[in-house]
Design a protein around this motif. Structure first.
Motif, PDB file in Angstrom:
ATOM      1  N   VAL A  40       0.815  -1.216   0.000  1.00  0.00           N
ATOM      2  CA  VAL A  40       0.000   0.000   0.000  1.00  0.00           C
ATOM      3  C   VAL A  40       0.847   1.265   0.000  1.00  0.00           C
ATOM      4  CG1 VAL A  40      -2.087  -0.942   1.046  1.00  0.00           C
ATOM      5  CG2 VAL A  40      -0.214  -0.168   2.526  1.00  0.00           C
ATOM      6  N   SER A  41       0.251   2.312  -0.610  1.00  0.00           N
ATOM      7  CA  SER A  41       0.807   3.669  -0.545  1.00  0.00           C
ATOM      8  C   SER A  41       0.203   4.389   0.647  1.00  0.00           C
ATOM      9  CB  SER A  41       0.416   4.479  -1.784  1.00  0.00           C
ATOM     10  OG  SER A  41       1.020   4.010  -2.931  1.00  0.00           O
ATOM     11  N   ALA A  42       0.677   5.593   0.876  1.00  0.00           N
ATOM     12  CA  ALA A  42       0.046   6.470   1.865  1.00  0.00           C
ATOM     13  C   ALA A  42      -1.293   6.948   1.317  1.00  0.00           C
ATOM     14  CB  ALA A  42       0.950   7.672   2.127  1.00  0.00           C
ATOM     15  N   MET A  43      -2.206   7.310   2.221  1.00  0.00           N
ATOM     16  CA  MET A  43      -3.500   7.846   1.799  1.00  0.00           C
ATOM     17  C   MET A  43      -3.245   9.113   0.986  1.00  0.00           C
ATOM     18  SD  MET A  43      -5.200   7.162   5.516  1.00  0.00           S
ATOM     19  CE  MET A  43      -6.969   7.363   5.320  1.00  0.00           C
ATOM     20  N   LYS A  46      -1.237  12.496   1.641  1.00  0.00           N
ATOM     21  CA  LYS A  46      -0.514  12.376   2.910  1.00  0.00           C
ATOM     22  C   LYS A  46       0.983  12.645   2.738  1.00  0.00           C
ATOM     23  CE  LYS A  46      -0.770  12.017   7.096  1.00  0.00           C
ATOM     24  NZ  LYS A  46      -1.654  12.932   7.838  1.00  0.00           N
ATOM     25  N   THR A  47       1.582  12.027   1.720  1.00  0.00           N
ATOM     26  CA  THR A  47       3.032  12.196   1.541  1.00  0.00           C
ATOM     27  C   THR A  47       3.366  13.660   1.265  1.00  0.00           C
ATOM     28  OG1 THR A  47       3.084   9.950   0.678  1.00  0.00           O
ATOM     29  CG2 THR A  47       5.063  11.256   0.384  1.00  0.00           C
ATOM     30  N   ASN A  48       2.528  14.318   0.455  1.00  0.00           N
ATOM     31  CA  ASN A  48       2.760  15.748   0.207  1.00  0.00           C
ATOM     32  C   ASN A  48       2.729  16.543   1.510  1.00  0.00           C
ATOM     33  OD1 ASN A  48       2.980  15.368  -2.515  1.00  0.00           O
ATOM     34  ND2 ASN A  48       0.868  15.964  -2.976  1.00  0.00           N
ATOM     35  N   GLY A  80       3.485   7.689   6.371  1.00  0.00           N
ATOM     36  CA  GLY A  80       2.185   7.626   5.695  1.00  0.00           C
ATOM     37  C   GLY A  80       1.801   6.196   5.354  1.00  0.00           C
ATOM     38  N   GLU A  81       2.741   5.438   4.850  1.00  0.00           N
ATOM     39  CA  GLU A  81       2.477   4.055   4.455  1.00  0.00           C
ATOM     40  C   GLU A  81       2.244   3.170   5.683  1.00  0.00           C
ATOM     41  OE1 GLU A  81       4.279   6.058   2.602  1.00  0.00           O
ATOM     42  OE2 GLU A  81       3.565   5.619   0.587  1.00  0.00           O
ATOM     43  N   GLN A  82       2.913   3.496   6.778  1.00  0.00           N
ATOM     44  CA  GLN A  82       2.730   2.706   8.003  1.00  0.00           C
ATOM     45  C   GLN A  82       1.275   2.770   8.467  1.00  0.00           C
ATOM     46  OE1 GLN A  82       5.720   3.080  10.982  1.00  0.00           O
ATOM     47  NE2 GLN A  82       4.423   2.365  12.644  1.00  0.00           N
ATOM     48  N   GLY A 142       4.508   0.232   1.317  1.00  0.00           N
ATOM     49  CA  GLY A 142       5.353   0.521   0.154  1.00  0.00           C
ATOM     50  C   GLY A 142       6.280   1.687   0.443  1.00  0.00           C
ATOM     51  N   PHE A 143       7.168   2.001  -0.512  1.00  0.00           N
ATOM     52  CA  PHE A 143       7.923   3.252  -0.499  1.00  0.00           C
ATOM     53  C   PHE A 143       9.106   3.240   0.472  1.00  0.00           C
ATOM     54  CE2 PHE A 143       7.527   8.008   0.814  1.00  0.00           C
ATOM     55  CZ  PHE A 143       8.266   8.483  -0.257  1.00  0.00           C
ATOM     56  N   GLN A 144       9.210   2.183   1.291  1.00  0.00           N
ATOM     57  CA  GLN A 144      10.235   2.235   2.336  1.00  0.00           C
ATOM     58  C   GLN A 144      11.036   0.949   2.474  1.00  0.00           C
ATOM     59  OE1 GLN A 144       8.594   0.926   6.296  1.00  0.00           O
ATOM     60  NE2 GLN A 144       7.089   2.502   5.818  1.00  0.00           N
ATOM     61  N   GLY A 156      11.941   7.353  -3.158  1.00  0.00           N
ATOM     62  CA  GLY A 156      11.629   8.395  -4.145  1.00  0.00           C
ATOM     63  C   GLY A 156      10.144   8.386  -4.430  1.00  0.00           C
ATOM     64  N   ARG A 157       9.616   9.546  -4.844  1.00  0.00           N
ATOM     65  CA  ARG A 157       8.176   9.681  -5.031  1.00  0.00           C
ATOM     66  C   ARG A 157       7.646   8.664  -6.039  1.00  0.00           C
ATOM     67  NH1 ARG A 157       5.768  14.038  -2.749  1.00  0.00           N
ATOM     68  NH2 ARG A 157       4.034  12.561  -2.856  1.00  0.00           N
ATOM     69  N   GLY A 158       6.512   8.103  -5.708  1.00  0.00           N
ATOM     70  CA  GLY A 158       5.938   7.058  -6.559  1.00  0.00           C
ATOM     71  C   GLY A 158       6.557   5.693  -6.314  1.00  0.00           C
ATOM     72  N   GLY A 159       7.389   5.594  -5.265  1.00  0.00           N
ATOM     73  CA  GLY A 159       8.208   4.394  -5.063  1.00  0.00           C
ATOM     74  C   GLY A 159       7.461   3.146  -4.652  1.00  0.00           C
ATOM     75  N   SER A 160       6.195   3.251  -4.275  1.00  0.00           N
ATOM     76  CA  SER A 160       5.544   2.013  -3.839  1.00  0.00           C
ATOM     77  C   SER A 160       5.246   1.076  -5.015  1.00  0.00           C
ATOM     78  CB  SER A 160       4.304   2.277  -2.988  1.00  0.00           C
ATOM     79  OG  SER A 160       3.491   3.216  -3.587  1.00  0.00           O
ATOM     80  N   ASP A 161       5.190   1.598  -6.243  1.00  0.00           N
ATOM     81  CA  ASP A 161       5.123   0.691  -7.402  1.00  0.00           C
ATOM     82  C   ASP A 161       6.362  -0.200  -7.417  1.00  0.00           C
ATOM     83  OD1 ASP A 161       2.809   1.912  -8.368  1.00  0.00           O
ATOM     84  OD2 ASP A 161       3.917   3.324  -9.622  1.00  0.00           O
TER      85      ASP A 161
HETATM   86  N1  ASP Z   1       3.413   7.739  -0.962  1.00  0.00           N
HETATM   87  C1  ASP Z   1       4.562   7.888  -1.827  1.00  0.00           C
HETATM   88  C2  ASP Z   1       4.385   9.064  -2.766  1.00  0.00           C
HETATM   89  O1  ASP Z   1       3.368   9.732  -2.714  1.00  0.00           O
HETATM   90  C3  ASP Z   1       4.879   6.627  -2.558  1.00  0.00           C
HETATM   91  C4  ASP Z   1       3.807   6.175  -3.522  1.00  0.00           C
HETATM   92  O2  ASP Z   1       2.644   6.506  -3.371  1.00  0.00           O
HETATM   93  O3  ASP Z   1       4.130   5.430  -4.443  1.00  0.00           O
HETATM   94  O4  ASP Z   1       5.248   9.354  -3.527  1.00  0.00           O
END
Ligand code: ASP
Ligand code: MG
Length: 424
Positions: A40-43, A46-48, A80-82, A142-144, A156-161
């Motif tokens: 999962v990503s952050a809601m 949230k990351t912003n 956020g992901e936690q 994800g992301f961590q 890095g941003r988008g890293g949970s993919d």
């Molecule tokens: N939450 C992180 C972001 O916004 C990672 C992700 O969503 O992939 O960049």
């Protein structure tokens, strides 16, 4: 029975209702008898917000600029992901599904030391494989991951993919399903071309080109990783009713499969049209035509982290002077001009010219390798619409054409239809 990794992005887990919907997707797969891990990503948002807090916090003022500790940035933004992983585990338990959350450090997902933009080095999948075998769903943040300094590192941003694909590789999953706010990968941007079609399959290499050219469905690095480890990656919508007919069809669910080209039986010559906005062209006029001149230009640009893309060098008329033209993102033009100015003596040119607001349109398809005339078709179609081409580059599976910004949509539509990609 299969082993699958499901990944849900920020908009798919934006609130408790959406998390419940995600849990229903998970339940459907569990009920079908599959072993399931979820990333999962952050809601959404949230990351912003977390990044904003770090930026707003007091900072040490260093020699050149204010400075904050990237390890503490990671400690903040990874939270956020936690939250999401815990909330999804709770929601699944309430639906009578055996589930627990996992943070990156608990697995562990080992990364390098580049805090804020870390790369995954190694994942020990053994604990998760064992638990999945016992029927437990692993809900993974994800992301961590965990850096060599034993501290949390983010990717890095988008890293949970990338987290999802890496975990799928580590647990040898049959498939990695990326649930997102679009329902697949399209032949081009459907907002520009309503006739765009959803692709059933796309090869890793093609997706890499589409992704790096702004089809923002997946983080580019995740596609690279999927290609290297041959992780079959499926892009699908999280907003459809989880129990609608066909959603649980393991062999043919709704969405787009990113896979090895061998798996694509009916290969079209052209798979998709991508575009990148905000390109700029820089030309150096009357440049000395001698060995080392390209190195003198592009070395300093690279050192200044300016991403040069298309490069065109003219053949000189008399063997002494030539012209060189290349593209950079519009945002980097001023910096590039400055670097070129500082190195004018060393490079040896007369004048530098530039033009911003250009667009690069690309025709992508692995079928091009074995077909002649693909480029000629594009040139003719664009000429018929009166679109002027400023530069061209090609690779085995891609033709990129630089044009004036205002023609972008017309060019994308024209190319899409000239290769027969429009849906009927
Ligand atoms: N939450 C992180 C972001 O916004 C990672 C992700 O969503 O992939 O960049
Ligand atoms: Mg994303």
């Amino acid at each position: 029975m299969a082993r699958i990794v499901l990944k849900f992005g920020g908009t798919s887990v934006a609130d408790l209702d959406r998390i419940k919907n995600v849990a229903r997707h998970v339940k459907r797969e569990v009920d079908a008898g599959h072993e399931v891990a979820v990333v999962v990503s952050a809601m959404s948002g949230k990351t912003n917000e977390l990044v904003g807090w770090v930026q707003g916090a007091p900072k040490v003022v260093g020699a050149n600029s204010p400075f904050y500790d990237a390890r503490e940035y990671d400690a903040v933004v990874a939270s956020g992901e936690q939250v999401t992983s815990g909330l999804l585990a709770i929601t699944l338990q309430a639906m009578d599904i055996n589930a627990r959350s996992w943070q990156g450090w608990q697995i562990p997902i080992r990364t390098d030391n580049a805090h804020g933009a870390a790369r995954i080095l190694e994942i020990d999948g053994s604990d998760i494989i064992k638990r999945m075998g016992e029927g437990q769903v692993a809900v993974i943040s994800g992301f961590q991951g965990l850096g060599p300094d034993n501290r949390i590192a983010t990717l890095g941003r988008g890293g949970s993919d990338t987290s999802a694909v890496a975990i799928a590789a580590a647990v040898k999953a049959d498939r990695c399903d990326i649930y997102t706010d679009v329902d697949g990968v399209y032949t081009t941007d459907p907002r520009i071309v309503p006739q765009a079609r959803r692709l059933k399959k796309i090869a890793f290499e093609e997706m890499l080109e589409m992704a790096s050219l702004g089809a923002k469905v997946l983080q580019v690095r995740s596609v690279e990783l999927a290609m290297v480890h041959k992780v079959r990656t499926f892009v699908r919508s999280s907003f459809e009713d989880p129990d609608a007919p066909g959603m649980g069809d393991f062999l043919n669910p709704p969405g787009t499969l990113i896979c090895d080209e061998d798996e694509i039986v009916e290969q079209e010559v052209v798979t998709g049209i991508a575009y990148a906005k905000d390109e700029a062209q820089i030309s150096l006029r009357r440049l000395a035509d001698r060995p080392g001149v390209s190195a003198a230009i592009f070395g300093p640009l690279a050192e200044s982290h300016i991403n040069v893309d298309m490069i065109v060098q003219n053949i000189s008329e008399d063997g002494s002077k030539t012209d060189m033209t290349f593209t950079v993102p519009s945002g980097d033009v001023d910096k590039a001009i400055k670097v070129l100015g500082e190195n004018k003596e060393k490079i040896g040119y007369d004048v530098v010219q530039n033009e911003s607001g250009l667009v690069k349109v690309s025709v992508i398809g692995i079928g091009m390798r074995s077909h002649a005339g693909v480029a000629a078709t594009a040139f003719k179609a664009l000429a018929d619409k009166g679109i002027n081409i400023k530069a061209i580059t090609t690779s085995e599976i891609k033709i990129s054409i630089l044009i004036d910004g205002p023609y972008a949509e017309l060019a994308v539509r024209t190319l899409h239809s000239c290769y027969g990609l429009d849906k009927n």
